[in-house]
Design a protein around this motif. Structure first.
Motif, short mmCIF file in Angstrom:
data_model
loop_
_atom_site.label_atom_id
_atom_site.label_comp_id
_atom_site.label_asym_id
_atom_site.label_seq_id
_atom_site.Cartn_x
_atom_site.Cartn_y
_atom_site.Cartn_z
N MET A 188 0.84 -1.18 0.00
CA MET A 188 0.00 0.00 0.00
C MET A 188 0.88 1.24 0.00
SD MET A 188 -2.94 0.92 2.74
CE MET A 188 -3.14 2.60 3.22
N SER A 189 0.50 2.24 -0.78
CA SER A 189 1.22 3.51 -0.77
C SER A 189 1.17 4.08 0.64
CB SER A 189 0.57 4.52 -1.72
OG SER A 189 0.58 4.07 -3.04
N ALA A 190 2.23 4.74 1.04
CA ALA A 190 2.26 5.36 2.36
C ALA A 190 1.22 6.47 2.46
CB ALA A 190 3.65 5.91 2.63
N ARG A 191 0.86 7.03 1.32
CA ARG A 191 -0.14 8.11 1.29
C ARG A 191 -0.73 8.19 -0.12
NH1 ARG A 191 2.14 12.31 -1.36
NH2 ARG A 191 4.36 12.26 -1.58
N PRO A 192 -1.83 8.90 -0.26
CA PRO A 192 -2.40 9.07 -1.61
C PRO A 192 -1.39 9.80 -2.51
CG PRO A 192 -3.93 9.82 0.08
CD PRO A 192 -2.63 9.55 0.76
N THR A 193 -1.41 9.47 -3.79
CA THR A 193 -0.39 10.01 -4.68
C THR A 193 -0.92 10.85 -5.83
OG1 THR A 193 -0.42 8.02 -6.05
CG2 THR A 193 1.13 8.04 -4.19
N GLY A 194 -2.23 11.03 -5.94
CA GLY A 194 -2.81 11.69 -7.10
C GLY A 194 -2.85 13.20 -7.01
N ARG A 195 -3.10 13.80 -8.17
CA ARG A 195 -3.23 15.25 -8.29
C ARG A 195 -4.24 15.53 -9.39
NH1 ARG A 195 0.85 13.14 -10.75
NH2 ARG A 195 1.59 13.82 -12.76
N LEU A 196 -4.89 16.67 -9.30
CA LEU A 196 -5.82 17.08 -10.35
C LEU A 196 -5.08 17.90 -11.39
CD1 LEU A 196 -8.90 18.12 -8.18
CD2 LEU A 196 -8.62 16.05 -9.56
N VAL A 197 -5.37 17.62 -12.66
CA VAL A 197 -4.69 18.27 -13.78
C VAL A 197 -5.73 18.61 -14.83
CG1 VAL A 197 -2.98 17.94 -15.62
CG2 VAL A 197 -2.59 16.94 -13.36
N ARG A 198 -5.66 19.82 -15.35
CA ARG A 198 -6.53 20.18 -16.47
C ARG A 198 -5.83 19.81 -17.76
NH1 ARG A 198 -11.22 22.24 -15.38
NH2 ARG A 198 -11.45 23.46 -13.50
N ARG A 199 -6.56 19.10 -18.61
CA ARG A 199 -6.08 18.75 -19.94
C ARG A 199 -7.05 19.35 -20.95
NH1 ARG A 199 -2.75 13.89 -20.32
NH2 ARG A 199 -3.93 13.42 -22.18
N GLU A 200 -6.69 19.25 -22.20
CA GLU A 200 -7.51 19.83 -23.26
C GLU A 200 -8.97 19.38 -23.21
OE1 GLU A 200 -7.27 19.20 -27.92
OE2 GLU A 200 -5.49 20.23 -27.13
N ASP A 201 -9.20 18.11 -22.82
CA ASP A 201 -10.57 17.58 -22.85
C ASP A 201 -11.20 17.46 -21.47
OD1 ASP A 201 -8.85 15.52 -22.11
OD2 ASP A 201 -10.06 13.98 -23.07
N GLY A 202 -10.64 18.11 -20.45
CA GLY A 202 -11.30 18.10 -19.16
C GLY A 202 -10.36 17.97 -17.97
#
Length: 168
Positions: free
Chosen positions: A1-15
Motif C-alpha cells: 500500500m502507498s504510504a499516502r495518496p499520490t494523485g493530483r488534479l490536472v486540467r487537460r484539453e478535454d477536461g
C-alpha cells in the motif's frame, strides 16, 4: 500500500483529470506488457478480449468474479508509450490514459482518469491508488493489497484536492 495518496488534479484539453505516477525499475516494454497483456493484467486488475489496434475491446477491470464485461473504445494505442481508452457507456463512461517514459533504467507510468466532476476524486483517487499499488505488488511478487485499506483513509485527501484554474 502507498504510504499516502499520490494523485493530483490536472486540467487537460478535454477536461479535468485525476493523475497518478509510479516509478518502476524495469524497461518500458516490461511495464507495457504488465499494462496491456491480458494474462499479466489478470493478476492485478482484470482482463480484456479483442484487439486494441482495431479500437474495440471488451474489458473486465475487476477482480470480482461477478464483475461485468464493459465495452471499451481504444482511442490511442502507441506501444510502448501511450494508451488511451473510454470504458463503459453513457454516464458511467470513463476516459483513462497511460503514458510511459523510460530513462536511467527506470520507467515512469503516468495514469489518469477524466472526472465528470471534482467530487468524483473522492472515489476515483482511492481506486486508482489501489490498482496501481496492486500493479506494483504484482510486479514485485508481493501480496496484493485489499481495497478496504484505501477507500476510507484516502477519500478525504482526494475530496480536498484543489481544482486547478481554467486557462485563459
Amino acid at each position: 500500500m502507498s504510504a499516502r495518496p499520490t494523485g493530483r488534479l490536472v486540467r487537460r484539453e478535454d477536461g479535468l483529470y485525476l493523475q497518478l505516477d509510479r516509478l518502476f525499475s524495469a524497461t518500458i516494454d516490461d511495464v507495457w506488457r504488465s499494462l496491456t497483456n491480458p494474462e499479466a493484467m489478470s493478476h492485478w486488475i482484470g482482463t480484456y478480449t479483442g484487439n486494441p489496434r482495431t479500437g474495440a475491446v471488451k474489458a473486465k477491470l475487476s477482480q470480482s468474479p461477478h464483475a461485468d464485461w464493459e465495452y471499451a473504445t481504444v482511442m490511442e494505442w502507441d506501444p510502448p508509450h501511450r494508451l488511451q481508452f473510454d470504458l463503459g457507456e453513457g454516464e458511467y463512461q470513463r476516459r483513462v490514459f497511460c503514458h510511459l517514459s523510460e530513462g536511467g533504467g527506470h520507467t515512469t507510468l503516468t495514469m489518469g482518469q477524466r472526472l465528470h466532476s471534482p467530487v468524483e476524486a473522492g472515489v476515483v483517487g482511492p481506486t486508482l491508488d489501489f490498482y496501481l499499488d496492486r500493479l506494483t505488488a504484482y510486479r514485485h511478487q508481493e501480496p496484493l493489497p485489499s481495497y478496504d485499506a484505501y477507500f476510507s483513509p484516502y477519500s478525504l485527501f482526494y475530496r480536498e484536492l484543489m481544482v486547478p484554474p481554467k486557462s485563459a
